[in-house]
Design a protein around this motif. Structure first.
Motif, PDB file in Angstrom:
ATOM      1  N   GLY A 260       0.790  -1.157   0.044  1.00 30.51           N
ATOM      2  CA  GLY A 260      -0.035   0.020   0.020  1.00 30.51           C
ATOM      3  C   GLY A 260       0.984   1.216  -0.020  1.00 30.51           C
ATOM      4  N   LEU A 261       1.803   1.215   0.855  1.00 28.47           N
ATOM      5  CA  LEU A 261       2.725   2.320   0.916  1.00 28.47           C
ATOM      6  C   LEU A 261       3.484   2.490  -0.312  1.00 28.47           C
ATOM      7  N   ALA A 262       3.908   1.402  -0.996  1.00 34.05           N
ATOM      8  CA  ALA A 262       4.487   1.567  -2.245  1.00 34.05           C
ATOM      9  C   ALA A 262       3.724   2.242  -3.372  1.00 34.05           C
ATOM     10  N   ILE A 263       2.546   1.646  -3.468  1.00 35.30           N
ATOM     11  CA  ILE A 263       1.699   2.388  -4.331  1.00 35.30           C
ATOM     12  C   ILE A 263       1.769   3.906  -4.085  1.00 35.30           C
ATOM     13  N   SER A 264       1.344   4.361  -2.880  1.00 37.00           N
ATOM     14  CA  SER A 264       1.486   5.899  -2.361  1.00 37.00           C
ATOM     15  C   SER A 264       2.554   6.357  -2.867  1.00 37.00           C
ATOM     16  N   ALA A 265       3.920   5.940  -2.408  1.00 35.10           N
ATOM     17  CA  ALA A 265       5.241   6.531  -2.729  1.00 35.10           C
ATOM     18  C   ALA A 265       5.124   6.805  -4.225  1.00 35.10           C
ATOM     19  N   VAL A 266       4.848   5.819  -4.985  1.00 35.67           N
ATOM     20  CA  VAL A 266       5.176   5.920  -6.573  1.00 35.67           C
ATOM     21  C   VAL A 266       4.243   6.974  -6.886  1.00 35.67           C
ATOM     22  N   VAL A 267       2.813   6.985  -6.429  1.00 33.85           N
ATOM     23  CA  VAL A 267       1.715   8.014  -7.175  1.00 33.85           C
ATOM     24  C   VAL A 267       2.278   9.214  -6.855  1.00 33.85           C
ATOM     25  N   VAL A 268       2.779   9.665  -5.419  1.00 29.51           N
ATOM     26  CA  VAL A 268       3.053  10.976  -5.094  1.00 29.51           C
ATOM     27  C   VAL A 268       4.200  11.330  -5.903  1.00 29.51           C
ATOM     28  N   ALA A 269       5.278  10.649  -6.195  1.00 31.71           N
ATOM     29  CA  ALA A 269       6.379  11.053  -6.886  1.00 31.71           C
ATOM     30  C   ALA A 269       6.032  11.237  -8.368  1.00 31.71           C
ATOM     31  N   VAL A 270       5.145  10.553  -9.010  1.00 31.97           N
ATOM     32  CA  VAL A 270       4.614  10.506 -10.280  1.00 31.97           C
ATOM     33  C   VAL A 270       4.036  11.931 -10.357  1.00 31.97           C
ATOM     34  N   ASN A 271       3.268  12.457  -9.419  1.00 33.50           N
ATOM     35  CA  ASN A 271       2.273  13.593  -9.362  1.00 33.50           C
ATOM     36  C   ASN A 271       3.370  14.767  -9.126  1.00 33.50           C
ATOM     37  N   ILE A 272       4.267  14.834  -8.317  1.00 35.19           N
ATOM     38  CA  ILE A 272       5.236  16.005  -8.203  1.00 35.19           C
ATOM     39  C   ILE A 272       6.023  16.024  -9.619  1.00 35.19           C
ATOM     40  N   VAL A 273       6.740  14.975 -10.175  1.00 35.29           N
ATOM     41  CA  VAL A 273       7.081  15.143 -11.412  1.00 35.29           C
ATOM     42  C   VAL A 273       6.166  15.546 -12.560  1.00 35.29           C
ATOM     43  N   GLY A 274       4.951  15.198 -12.403  1.00 37.58           N
ATOM     44  CA  GLY A 274       4.052  15.508 -13.539  1.00 37.58           C
ATOM     45  C   GLY A 274       3.813  17.144 -13.360  1.00 37.58           C
ATOM     46  N   VAL A 275       3.602  17.719 -12.247  1.00 39.55           N
ATOM     47  CA  VAL A 275       2.975  18.910 -11.788  1.00 39.55           C
ATOM     48  C   VAL A 275       4.200  19.904 -12.200  1.00 39.55           C
ATOM     49  N   ARG A 276       5.317  19.552 -11.710  1.00 38.75           N
ATOM     50  CA  ARG A 276       6.454  20.296 -12.022  1.00 38.75           C
ATOM     51  C   ARG A 276       6.640  20.467 -13.531  1.00 38.75           C
TER      52      ARG A 276
END
Lengths: 285, 316
Positions: A260-276
């Protein structure tokens, strides 16, 4: 006023701007590591992810099993590492399918107008008017559960969204003089769109698509969690969360919390990269 | 009043179209419902198959079947469940209260917290609190709701024992106790949306001339925020809250599965897994209806709250 904005833009996109954005680079680095793990998972994983060991059911973390084992005694670390593959490939395929379909429809709608444009507007209206889940559930109810159906269902749900976004930027792109210049030279519409318009729109699309990748990953993991996506003995992360959930009441949190935390960590990282990325591309345009 | 009537007619048309699409999809689904209906393969005699087909009208063409279903649905008869052999309407109404109270609880949570955080961020715009609120809510929205749910259960139910692990509870107090964690898990994603809209519309108001004028009269900042900024920002905030509630009515599937609540969402998951098409059909239709009712209500109520919206529609 203009000079200060220009300065801000220059430092933003320049090398100094990159150094000043540690969050973006940490996220990118993390995602690079995750992709490497997916590529070399069978070499890194200490155990066979499907090897059942009834002597070590719900073992706590130890030197032999750094994350412990699950309800069938399978090594959690190995399952997590191998699961990276299915957890990333699914959203990737879904995004590729939705992008090809969506960008094509979006450009055609912007280029031709007419009934295709009207139809796209109607479809996107319906898609936005009703919860996206409804459509996905309908597809799964009809075609049955499974990783392929889940990917197709979500790709079909995302395509109109991408089409609408593509249409909006394609309209301004098509109005630029170079399109007419090629057309006057007798270059066909399809060639102009594929060779010149799409590459020119790519920077604007990129950040948006990265954010959608994160959403797709979340969506697919959710479908797998509900039992509609990946099927056992797969170690897709959403499925791992669901299978490990029985252990919670017994106090074994690892098998469900780790994926569960693995999913969350990847999604958070992807979102940061995408928004930036969208911010940078927006600033450049 | 005519706009309301036109909305009603539009809703009816949408409903018929949506129900037909859903019905046709179920009709086209592979697998013969008879095999699910009879269950035990030993009973699969030709006579039995024919009897079951006639009983459920499975031998009629699509349009006849749809017409039979629609004329029943108008009178509240949504058919019979393949799995439970009970009226679908009865099953739905026994499952609805849990889902509706869950959504209501979550709506209160995310409205209070989301609007509160949004106001706080807007008042402190550009400062640490602002970026903290935006960052934290965005981060929370990146975590899938089933992960949020499982983390909550692990910590507050199992580790601390403050809340029950599963179920929806009986009676008001017990139900609140049971639904607290599920409601939190359901609201986390909505927090980011609601607080962002609140912050955004308020920040736009802060820059407007009427706020400048109010401030220049020496009005206390607290009153400027309450009477001038917030009052003009309500429209978009309420619209967004309604949209979130509308999609939540169809989006409790995941949270109900995590917390073992027997509501509409978990009914849908079961029905898909057991190929219980009359139930899948009815639940999907409920989602469409719920969404339409909430969005229509807001469209009708918003002009009462902000007269400018109604007058704008009339002049255009």
């Amino acid at each position: 006023m203009t000079t200060t904005t220009a300065d801000a833009l220059l430092t933003r996109t320049g090398l100094t701007g990159r150094r000043r954005d540690p969050l973006f680079w940490i996220s990118t680095g993390f995602l690079a590591v995750v992709v490497l793990v997916a590529a070399f998972a069978p070499l890194i994983a200490p155990y066979d992810p499907e090897a059942i060991d009834f002597a070590a059911i719900w073992a706590p973390p130890s030197l032999a099993h750094p994350f412990g084992t699950d309800q069938l005694g399978r090594d959690l670390l190995s399952r997590l590492l191998l699961g990276t593959r299915e957890s990333l490939i699914g959203p990737f395929l879904l995004l590729v399918g939705a992008t090809v379909l969506g960008v094509a429809i979006g450009i055609v709608a912007a280029w031709n107008g007419g009934w295709i444009d009207v139809l796209l507007a109607r479809i996107t209206d319906v898609m936005f008017a009703f919860p996206g889940l409804l459509f996905v559930v309908l597809v799964i109810a009809v075609f049955g559960e499974g990783p392929a159906t889940a990917v197709v269902a979500l790709a079909l749900a995302y395509a109109p969204v991408i089409a609408k976004f593509t249409r909006s930027i394609a309209l301004s792109e098509l109005a630029r003089p170079y399109v007419d210049a090629y057309r006057v030279q007798g270059v066909g519409g399809g060639v102009i769109a594929a060779r010149y318009v799409v590459p020119n729109m790519a920077p604007a699309l990129l950040g948006y698509l990265v954010v959608l990748f994160g959403e797709g990953l979340m969506g697919l993991a959710t479908l797998s969690y509900l039992g509609f996506g990946a099927q056992p003995p797969s170690s897709e992360w959403g499925l791992m969360v669901q299978e490990g959930q029985d252990g919670i009441v017994l106090g074994h949190f690892g098998p469900t919390l780790v994926p569960g935390l693995a999913i969350s960590a990847v999604v958070v990282a992807v979102n940061i990269v995408g928004v930036r990325l969208s911010e940078r591309m927006g600033a450049r345009a | 009043m005519t706009t309301a009537l036109r909305r009603l007619a539009g809703m009816a048309v949408t409903l018929v179209v949506a129900s037909f699409i859903i019905f046709a999809a179920m009709y086209a689904a592979p697998g013969d419902p008879v095999t699910f209906l009879i269950g035990n393969p030993e009973n699969l005699t030709p006579e039995r198959i024919a009897a079951v087909r006639a009983e459920y009208h499975l031998d009629e063409p699509l349009f006849v079947q749809y017409w039979l279903w629609l004329s029943g649905a108008v009178t509240g008869d949504l058919g019979t469940s393949f799995q439970y052999h009970q009226p679908v309407a009865a099953i739905m109404s026994s499952r609805l209260p849990a889902t509706l109270s869950l959504v209501a609880y979550a709506a209160v949570l995310f409205t209070v917290a989301g609007v509160g955080l949004g106001i706080w961020a807007a008042v402190r715009r550009g400062r640490v609190a602002d970026s903290a609120v935006v960052g934290a809510t965005t981060l929370a929205a990146s975590v899938p709701s089933f992960v949020v749910g499982i983390v909550l259960v692990s910590f507050f139910s199992v580790q601390l024992g403050w809340f029950p692990v599963t179920g929806a509870g009986e009676g008001f107090a017990d139900r609140m106790h049971h639904l607290t964690l599920p409601a939190i898990a359901l609201s986390v994603g909505a927090l980011a949306i609601v607080s962002r809209v609140t912050r955004q519309t308020m920040v736009e108001q802060f820059d407007s001339e009427h706020v400048e004028a109010a401030r220049s009269t020496g009005l206390a900042e607290r009153l400027v925020v309450l009477r001038h900024v917030l009052r003009n920002a309500w429209g978009p905030i309420i619209t967004m809250i309604a949209l979130v509630i509308a999609s939540m009515l169809a989006g409790t599937v995941v949270v109900e599965s995590v917390f073992g609540i027997s509501g509409i969402g978990s009914l849908l998951v079961d029905a898909i897994n057991t190929h219980d098409f009359p139930i899948v059909q009815a639940v999907l239709l409920y989602m469409v209806v719920a969404y339409m009712i909430v969005t229509t209500l807001v469209d009708l109520l918003l002009p009462l709250l902000d007269p400018r919206i109604g007058s704008r529609v009339k002049t255009s």
